[in-house]
Design an enzyme around this catalytic site. Structure first.
Site, PDB file in Angstrom:
ATOM      1  N   SER A   1       0.880  -1.307   0.117  1.00  0.00           N
ATOM      2  CA  SER A   1       0.086   0.043  -0.006  1.00  0.00           C
ATOM      3  C   SER A   1       0.832   1.342   0.130  1.00  0.00           C
ATOM      4  O   SER A   1       1.988   1.164   0.294  1.00  0.00           O
ATOM      5  CB  SER A   1      -0.982   0.156   1.179  1.00  0.00           C
ATOM      6  OG  SER A   1      -1.718   1.401   1.527  1.00  0.00           O
TER       7      SER A   1
ATOM      8  N   TYR B   1      -2.061  -1.302  10.382  1.00  0.00           N
ATOM      9  CA  TYR B   1      -2.119  -1.581   9.159  1.00  0.00           C
ATOM     10  C   TYR B   1      -0.881  -0.872   8.305  1.00  0.00           C
ATOM     11  O   TYR B   1      -0.316  -1.495   7.660  1.00  0.00           O
ATOM     12  CB  TYR B   1      -3.300  -0.590   8.527  1.00  0.00           C
ATOM     13  CG  TYR B   1      -3.614  -0.831   7.275  1.00  0.00           C
ATOM     14  CD1 TYR B   1      -4.063  -2.051   6.571  1.00  0.00           C
ATOM     15  CD2 TYR B   1      -3.157   0.222   6.145  1.00  0.00           C
ATOM     16  CE1 TYR B   1      -4.308  -2.141   5.238  1.00  0.00           C
ATOM     17  CE2 TYR B   1      -3.230  -0.069   4.855  1.00  0.00           C
ATOM     18  CZ  TYR B   1      -4.021  -1.221   4.368  1.00  0.00           C
ATOM     19  OH  TYR B   1      -4.058  -1.140   2.880  1.00  0.00           O
TER      20      TYR B   1
HETATM   21  N1  NAD Z   1      -8.888  -0.744  -1.639  1.00  0.00           N
HETATM   22  C1  NAD Z   1      -7.855   0.295  -1.393  1.00  0.00           C
HETATM   23  O1  NAD Z   1      -7.688   1.662  -1.718  1.00  0.00           O
HETATM   24  C2  NAD Z   1      -6.369  -0.175  -1.282  1.00  0.00           C
HETATM   25  C3  NAD Z   1      -5.541   0.554  -1.082  1.00  0.00           C
HETATM   26  C4  NAD Z   1      -3.998   0.130  -0.857  1.00  0.00           C
HETATM   27  C5  NAD Z   1      -3.914  -1.080  -0.649  1.00  0.00           C
HETATM   28  N2  NAD Z   1      -4.583  -1.959  -0.659  1.00  0.00           N
HETATM   29  C6  NAD Z   1      -4.763  -3.370  -0.360  1.00  0.00           C
HETATM   30  O2  NAD Z   1      -5.210  -4.031  -1.362  1.00  0.00           O
HETATM   31  C7  NAD Z   1      -5.565  -5.506  -0.772  1.00  0.00           C
HETATM   32  C8  NAD Z   1      -7.001  -5.637  -0.992  1.00  0.00           C
HETATM   33  O3  NAD Z   1      -7.983  -4.589  -0.521  1.00  0.00           O
HETATM   34  P1  NAD Z   1      -9.322  -4.639  -1.018  1.00  0.00           P
HETATM   35  O4  NAD Z   1      -9.605  -3.199  -1.119  1.00  0.00           O
HETATM   36  O5  NAD Z   1      -9.506  -5.602  -2.188  1.00  0.00           O
HETATM   37  O6  NAD Z   1      -9.928  -5.272   0.351  1.00  0.00           O
HETATM   38  P2  NAD Z   1     -11.581  -5.987   0.411  1.00  0.00           P
HETATM   39  O7  NAD Z   1     -11.771  -5.686   2.128  1.00  0.00           O
HETATM   40  O8  NAD Z   1     -12.416  -5.180  -0.290  1.00  0.00           O
HETATM   41  O9  NAD Z   1     -11.231  -7.242   0.119  1.00  0.00           O
HETATM   42  C9  NAD Z   1     -10.219  -8.266   0.839  1.00  0.00           C
HETATM   43  C10 NAD Z   1     -10.579  -9.714   0.720  1.00  0.00           C
HETATM   44  O10 NAD Z   1      -9.935 -10.331   1.637  1.00  0.00           O
HETATM   45  C11 NAD Z   1     -10.549 -11.077   2.614  1.00  0.00           C
HETATM   46  N3  NAD Z   1      -9.889 -11.487   3.654  1.00  0.00           N
HETATM   47  C12 NAD Z   1      -9.635 -10.709   4.629  1.00  0.00           C
HETATM   48  N4  NAD Z   1      -9.008 -11.270   5.525  1.00  0.00           N
HETATM   49  C13 NAD Z   1      -8.893 -12.768   5.403  1.00  0.00           C
HETATM   50  C14 NAD Z   1      -8.129 -13.683   5.726  1.00  0.00           C
HETATM   51  N5  NAD Z   1      -7.633 -13.884   6.918  1.00  0.00           N
HETATM   52  N6  NAD Z   1      -8.109 -14.981   5.070  1.00  0.00           N
HETATM   53  C15 NAD Z   1      -8.711 -14.882   3.710  1.00  0.00           C
HETATM   54  N7  NAD Z   1      -9.142 -14.025   3.310  1.00  0.00           N
HETATM   55  C16 NAD Z   1      -9.292 -12.831   4.005  1.00  0.00           C
HETATM   56  C17 NAD Z   1     -11.926 -10.507   2.705  1.00  0.00           C
HETATM   57  O11 NAD Z   1     -12.908 -11.390   3.101  1.00  0.00           O
HETATM   58  C18 NAD Z   1     -12.129  -9.896   1.288  1.00  0.00           C
HETATM   59  O12 NAD Z   1     -12.607 -10.790   0.406  1.00  0.00           O
HETATM   60  C19 NAD Z   1      -5.197  -5.247   0.638  1.00  0.00           C
HETATM   61  O13 NAD Z   1      -3.921  -5.959   0.867  1.00  0.00           O
HETATM   62  C20 NAD Z   1      -5.327  -3.960   0.964  1.00  0.00           C
HETATM   63  O14 NAD Z   1      -4.181  -3.424   1.982  1.00  0.00           O
HETATM   64  C21 NAD Z   1      -6.521  -1.546  -0.884  1.00  0.00           C
END
Ligand code: NAD
Length: 259
Positions: free
Chosen positions: A140, A153
């Site tokens: 991130s 985080y």
């Molecule tokens: N969306 C953003 O703006 C953003 C920005 C920077 C980084 N990220 C990173 O991108 C990645 C995905 O984020 P997102 O926005 O798609 O999140 P999200 O919450 O929309 O989706 C995450 C998915 O991971 C699953 N999950 C969570 N914990 C779990 C576990 N212990 N075992 C198995 N599955 C698990 C959840 O059930 C969900 O389906 C993450 O690593 C997040 O830190 C997202």
């Protein structure tokens, strides 16, 4: 769509948002994808959205040693090996040094960081020696610089950058590339949840999301497809000399000073 993943096997964690987007992109490029998540509803929706593609769903918690080890064994029995591992699943609880309880700290570090180690540890024997073998960890922008109140985080994401470097150096001689991707704000269920909770009375989530977008030089939040495109490049055959890097997909967010 270029079929540059034909015959390849990929394992992706996170069955909503960016994880689902990566699974779709890789499967559309011809890969068989093992997609895992811990939320049965997300898995069900992901199965619907990927129907007709070679995507196999797995229900597990990626921070649990035994469950990850069992998955690796299952995939080894089914496919023999894999070409790509994409670690995306994570959680983002809020808290500072005073409000983050030890249990919140442990859970965040376990789900976000330990999972990257566990998945890589158990899947490495399946990756070694395979063509275009590649690992991508989803980090991130907050691993580089962060907002307030994301203590655990931000720590987990900064550590993923270090994990990526350490693994890349060790794994290069096995022909396994290791990189991380650092998104800015990307429209996913996670971001919508954050926007919803920050929306003032009388405002809308869309207005809050538009406000997030304005803080990025490009002027909008990103899409899951834009992240998945970068991941597809990193795990594909066209990134043969790329390892040990962290790749931004953040609309210029980190390039800009906030003053
Ligand atoms: N969306 C953003 O703006 C953003 C920005 C920077 C980084 N990220 C990173 O991108 C990645 C995905 O984020 P997102 O926005 O798609 O999140 P999200 O919450 O929309 O989706 C995450 C998915 O991971 C699953 N999950 C969570 N914990 C779990 C576990 N212990 N075992 C198995 N599955 C698990 C959840 O059930 C969900 O389906 C993450 O690593 C997040 O830190 C997202």
């Amino acid at each position: 769509m270029v079929e540059d993943m034909k015959g390849k096997i990929a394992v992706v964690s996170g069955s909503a948002g960016i994880g689902l987007g990566c699974a779709l992109r890789l499967a559309q490029a011809g890969a068989r994808v093992h997609l895992c998540g811990n939320d049965p509803k997300h898995n069900e929706t992901a199965a619907e959205k990927t129907s007709g593609l070679d995507v196999r769903m797995h229900l597990l918690d990626v921070s649990e040693d035994q469950q990850v080890s069992d998955l690796a064994q299952q995939v080894a029995e089914a496919d023999g090996g894999i070409n790509a591992l994409v670690n995306v699943a994570a959680i983002q609880p809020y808290g500072n040094i005073e409000t983050t309880r030890p249990s919140d700290w442990d859970r965040t570090l376990n789900v976000n960081l330990r999972s990257c180690y566990l998945m890589s540890h158990y899947f490495y024997p399946l990756l070694k020696g395979r063509s275009d073998a590649s690992i991508v960890h989803m980090a991130s922008v907050q691993g580089h610089a962060n907002q307030r109140n994301v203590l655990a985080y931000a720590t987990s994401k900064g550590a993923i950058h270090a994990l990526t470097r350490a693994m890349a150096v060790d794994c290069a001689h096995d022909g396994v590339k290791v990189n991380s991707v650092s998104p800015g704000s990307i429209r996913t269920p996670l971001l919508e949840f954050a926007a919803e909770s920050l929306t003032p009375h009388g405002g809308t989530m869309e207005e809050t999301l538009a406000g997030f977008g304005k803080s990025h030089p490009i002027g909008r939040v990103g899409t899951v497809e834009e992240v998945a495109e970068l991941v597809a490049f990193l795990v594909g055959p066209r990134s043969g000399f790329c390892t040990g890097g962290d790749y931004p997909v953040d609309g210029g967010l980190r390039a800009q000073l906030g003053v």
